[in-house]
Motif scaffolding. Sequence first.
Motif, mmCIF file in Angstrom:
data_model
loop_
_atom_site.group_PDB
_atom_site.id
_atom_site.type_symbol
_atom_site.label_atom_id
_atom_site.label_comp_id
_atom_site.label_asym_id
_atom_site.label_seq_id
_atom_site.Cartn_x
_atom_site.Cartn_y
_atom_site.Cartn_z
ATOM 1 N N GLU A 135 0.841 -1.185 0.000
ATOM 2 C CA GLU A 135 0.000 0.000 0.000
ATOM 3 C C GLU A 135 0.886 1.248 0.000
ATOM 4 O O GLU A 135 1.949 1.251 0.619
ATOM 5 C CB GLU A 135 -0.874 -0.016 1.250
ATOM 6 N N VAL A 136 0.447 2.282 -0.690
ATOM 7 C CA VAL A 136 1.183 3.544 -0.679
ATOM 8 C C VAL A 136 0.981 4.167 0.703
ATOM 9 O O VAL A 136 -0.141 4.481 1.099
ATOM 10 C CB VAL A 136 0.695 4.500 -1.789
ATOM 11 N N ILE A 137 2.086 4.305 1.448
ATOM 12 C CA ILE A 137 1.980 4.844 2.806
ATOM 13 C C ILE A 137 2.571 6.244 2.935
ATOM 14 O O ILE A 137 2.302 6.937 3.907
ATOM 15 C CB ILE A 137 2.598 3.901 3.855
ATOM 16 N N ASP A 138 3.349 6.660 1.937
ATOM 17 C CA ASP A 138 3.918 8.006 1.982
ATOM 18 C C ASP A 138 4.427 8.368 0.601
ATOM 19 O O ASP A 138 4.667 7.500 -0.243
ATOM 20 C CB ASP A 138 5.074 8.066 2.989
ATOM 21 N N ILE A 139 4.590 9.658 0.373
ATOM 22 C CA ILE A 139 5.150 10.162 -0.875
ATOM 23 C C ILE A 139 6.089 11.304 -0.512
ATOM 24 O O ILE A 139 5.761 12.147 0.318
ATOM 25 C CB ILE A 139 4.056 10.664 -1.830
ATOM 26 N N THR A 140 7.261 11.293 -1.125
ATOM 27 C CA THR A 140 8.223 12.365 -0.889
ATOM 28 C C THR A 140 8.714 12.890 -2.224
ATOM 29 O O THR A 140 8.501 12.279 -3.265
ATOM 30 C CB THR A 140 9.428 11.869 -0.064
ATOM 31 N N GLU A 141 9.375 14.005 -2.174
ATOM 32 C CA GLU A 141 9.961 14.631 -3.362
ATOM 33 C C GLU A 141 11.469 14.568 -3.204
ATOM 34 O O GLU A 141 12.003 14.900 -2.160
ATOM 35 C CB GLU A 141 9.489 16.086 -3.443
ATOM 36 N N HIS A 145 11.894 14.009 -9.031
ATOM 37 C CA HIS A 145 10.549 13.453 -9.173
ATOM 38 C C HIS A 145 10.054 12.992 -7.806
ATOM 39 O O HIS A 145 10.818 12.923 -6.843
ATOM 40 C CB HIS A 145 10.543 12.286 -10.169
ATOM 41 N N GLY A 146 8.785 12.631 -7.762
ATOM 42 C CA GLY A 146 8.235 12.084 -6.534
ATOM 43 C C GLY A 146 8.676 10.645 -6.331
ATOM 44 O O GLY A 146 9.034 9.950 -7.283
ATOM 45 N N VAL A 147 8.665 10.207 -5.085
ATOM 46 C CA VAL A 147 8.992 8.831 -4.731
ATOM 47 C C VAL A 147 7.875 8.331 -3.824
ATOM 48 O O VAL A 147 7.547 8.963 -2.825
ATOM 49 C CB VAL A 147 10.352 8.742 -3.999
ATOM 50 N N ILE A 148 7.278 7.183 -4.203
ATOM 51 C CA ILE A 148 6.231 6.618 -3.365
ATOM 52 C C ILE A 148 6.814 5.517 -2.485
ATOM 53 O O ILE A 148 7.612 4.697 -2.944
ATOM 54 C CB ILE A 148 5.022 6.105 -4.184
ATOM 55 N N ALA A 149 6.433 5.552 -1.222
ATOM 56 C CA ALA A 149 6.850 4.529 -0.265
ATOM 57 C C ALA A 149 5.737 3.501 -0.195
ATOM 58 O O ALA A 149 4.598 3.829 0.125
ATOM 59 C CB ALA A 149 7.105 5.143 1.107
ATOM 60 N N ILE A 150 6.072 2.265 -0.526
ATOM 61 C CA ILE A 150 5.096 1.180 -0.530
ATOM 62 C C ILE A 150 5.429 0.247 0.612
ATOM 63 O O ILE A 150 6.595 -0.105 0.828
ATOM 64 C CB ILE A 150 5.138 0.422 -1.872
ATOM 65 N N GLY A 151 4.392 -0.153 1.352
ATOM 66 C CA GLY A 151 4.638 -1.041 2.471
ATOM 67 C C GLY A 151 3.368 -1.449 3.159
ATOM 68 O O GLY A 151 2.310 -1.570 2.530
ATOM 69 N N ASP A 152 3.453 -1.614 4.458
ATOM 70 C CA ASP A 152 2.348 -2.057 5.297
ATOM 71 C C ASP A 152 1.763 -0.843 6.015
ATOM 72 O O ASP A 152 2.443 -0.205 6.814
ATOM 73 C CB ASP A 152 2.862 -3.088 6.301
#
Length: 187
Positions: A135-141, A145-152
Amino acid sequence: MSTPSLVDLIELGAVQDAQGLQGQIKIRPHAADPVTLLSSKEVWLSLIPRRGAGVCDSHAQALLTLYQVRQAKMHSGTVVMTLDGVTDRDQAEALKGARILVGRDVFPKIDKDSYYWVDLIGCTAVNLQEEVLGEVIDITENGAHGVIAIGDSETKTVKQLVPFVKSVVQNVDLAHKRITLDWQLDW
């Protein structure tokens, strides 16, 4: 005015501290360029700790308070804001930790292939082989470009960091809260 649902509000920052003696508050914005926070004429404050992507009980809903913004400006990476009714340092300090929210209707309409990051959080990420990545739990710049953090989402454990670029992001289906990525489980 009736209190809106938390689904209709977007969190833009949190009150970090009081600023000065006249009741100004110092806000730690969630965005590097907090243009919406700086231009908002009214904000909702909530002292309820964040519970997840817009999920909140009726007690927390009742503790939202609407404030009119008299002034907002950038100062050393924070937003310094003056709110109607907050006139001294003690009142400002009492708001420390409050979440700053604005109505979704304040945000400008976006293009077809653009997204507000807040809408991507909570989406299930799958790859082209239909394997669930998490699940996408956070997004940073990161600058490029943006970076999506995928996890629990329960434990907030990040399993993968994925660049949010067209070559990787194949489809975003906000209606079904699903993002399809050209990415592998073991990357």
